[in-house]
Design an enzyme around this catalytic site. Structure first.
Site, PDB file in Angstrom:
ATOM      1  N   TYR A 151     -13.802  69.167  28.310  1.00 13.32           N
ATOM      2  CA  TYR A 151     -13.597  70.491  28.273  1.00 13.32           C
ATOM      3  C   TYR A 151     -14.913  70.838  28.074  1.00 13.32           C
ATOM      4  O   TYR A 151     -15.496  70.685  27.115  1.00 13.32           O
ATOM      5  CB  TYR A 151     -12.558  70.840  27.230  1.00 13.32           C
TER       6      TYR A 151
ATOM      7  N   CYS B 239     -14.941  72.299  24.363  1.00 13.92           N
ATOM      8  CA  CYS B 239     -14.910  71.127  23.368  1.00 13.92           C
ATOM      9  C   CYS B 239     -15.818  70.736  22.294  1.00 13.92           C
ATOM     10  O   CYS B 239     -16.996  70.418  23.010  1.00 13.92           O
ATOM     11  CB  CYS B 239     -14.071  69.858  23.670  1.00 13.92           C
TER      12      CYS B 239
ATOM     13  N   PHE C 126     -16.396  68.321  20.309  1.00 18.41           N
ATOM     14  CA  PHE C 126     -16.852  66.807  20.233  1.00 18.41           C
ATOM     15  C   PHE C 126     -17.337  66.407  21.693  1.00 18.41           C
ATOM     16  O   PHE C 126     -18.091  65.584  21.994  1.00 18.41           O
ATOM     17  CB  PHE C 126     -15.482  66.178  20.225  1.00 18.41           C
ATOM     18  N   CYS C 127     -17.040  67.179  22.832  1.00 15.16           N
ATOM     19  CA  CYS C 127     -17.741  66.778  23.751  1.00 15.16           C
ATOM     20  C   CYS C 127     -18.995  67.546  24.248  1.00 15.16           C
ATOM     21  O   CYS C 127     -19.954  66.691  24.471  1.00 15.16           O
ATOM     22  CB  CYS C 127     -17.029  67.587  25.111  1.00 15.16           C
TER      23      CYS C 127
END
Length: 337
Positions: free
Chosen positions: A112, A115, A117-118
């Site tokens: 995403y 996101c 974490f991404c």
């Protein structure tokens, strides 16, 4: 690398200027965090999970319960200083591409865009100049990752091998490409690990209460999410307005869950805690970023130009470090579709 022109411009400009003058509540919380792309579910600290196709019903249910002779001399001095700054910045703030023989041939990131974490994974790939393709996952239809048993993002496929969980992805990629570089003494390595854990266990948890602090900030956040996410027109409208309304209320539960009384102050405190950890160094890694620097930068990148991120930079000392990281990482190594 973009650090040099920035320093040069700043120095010249300054010289010129001087011359011229609980149960169901928890379930709802998890579901909308998934749709909002700013958290993980099932206790996972390093991935973003999407909601199901029928996320809208629990969403509605939940609503019930950013001088002439002096001039030439000043200019000469400015250009000399700019040249020196250029040389220094190239030495200190250079990217670290690995040897060509260890660079994977095919890297695909399922993500995403918003996101955190991404963005941690992307910060690593960008800094080490590893080319990668991106597949934007629709958090409602989830069709892009139906092939995987792992139902969160990020997922990184490296030469056919699936890697999951942002911190594990970075660890495994590090093992593949950084073996000859990981020569730090144990104390430094422990420090890096400590602050990487801090990112996952603390920093990410103060983000949502800030970006959904009030209705206007929630709408700003969802405007960013829907503009950068993989949504149809209808989904974009529904997610933006219904999601923003829901997350405004969910953010209140988040504050209680993580014992946050003043969400902005918690964000400022986290930023100051990180600057204190730097202890006067350019980066936690010294003259170059380490994995902890990349992790902090990655999770903050989605909010940097939202109101919460702008406030953070204005009210704390983190801006200088963030700008150095932004310039050091430079252009993305993402392969344009």
């Amino acid at each position: 690398m973009r650090k040099s022109p920035t320093l040069a411009s700043a120095l010249i400009s300054r010289s010129l200027a001087s011359v011229s003058g609980g149960g169901s509540a928890d379930a709802v919380h998890r579901r909308f965090l998934q749709v909002a792309l700013y958290g993980s579910s099932s206790g996972a600290a390093s991935g973003c999970r999407y909601g199901s196709r029928r996320w809208f019903t629990p969403l509605l249910d939940s609503l019930g319960g950013s001088s002439s002779r002096v001039a030439p001399l000043a200019l000469v001095g400015a250009f000399c200083a700019a040249a020196a700054a250029t040389s220094l910045s190239q030495e200190v703030y250079a990217k670290e591409p690995p040897p060509p023989e260890v660079v994977p041939k095919d890297v695909v990131l399922y993500q995403y865009e918003a996101c955190p974490f991404c963005n941690k994974v992307k910060a690593f790939l960008d800094y080490y100049d590893i080319p990668y393709k991106v597949v934007e996952v629709n958090p409602l239809s989830k069709k892009e990752i139906k092939w995987s048993d792992y139902k969160k993002v990020p997922i990184l496929v490296v030469d056919g091998e699936q890697l999951v969980d942002s911190s594990d992805i970075i660890d495994k990629m590090g093992e593949k490409i950084l073996q000859e570089r990981r020569t730090n003494v144990k104390l430094e390595d422990d420090e890096e690990k400590k602050w990487r854990r801090w990112v996952d266990s603390h920093l990410v948890h103060v983000l949502s209460p800030n970006i959904y602090r009030n209705t206007s900030e929630a709408l700003e956040s969802f405007d960013y999410i829907t503009s950068n996410g993989n949504f149809s027109f209808t989904e974009r409208i529904a997610v933006k307005y219904a999601g923003a309304a829901a997350m405004y209320f969910v953010s209140k539960n988040l504050k209680k869950k993580y014992n946050i009384t003043d969400e902005r102050q918690a964000l400022y405190d986290a930023a100051e805690t990180w600057v204190d950890a730097l202890n006067g160094r350019e980066f936690l890694g010294g003259s170059k970023p380490n994995l902890a620097d990349l992790a902090v930068f990655g999770v903050l990148r989605p909010i940097r130009y939202l109101r919460s991120g702008r406030d953070m930079v204005e009210q704390t000392r983190i801006g200088e470090w963030y700008t150095k990281m932004e310039n050091t990482i430079g252009d993305s190594s993402r392969i344009k579709a």
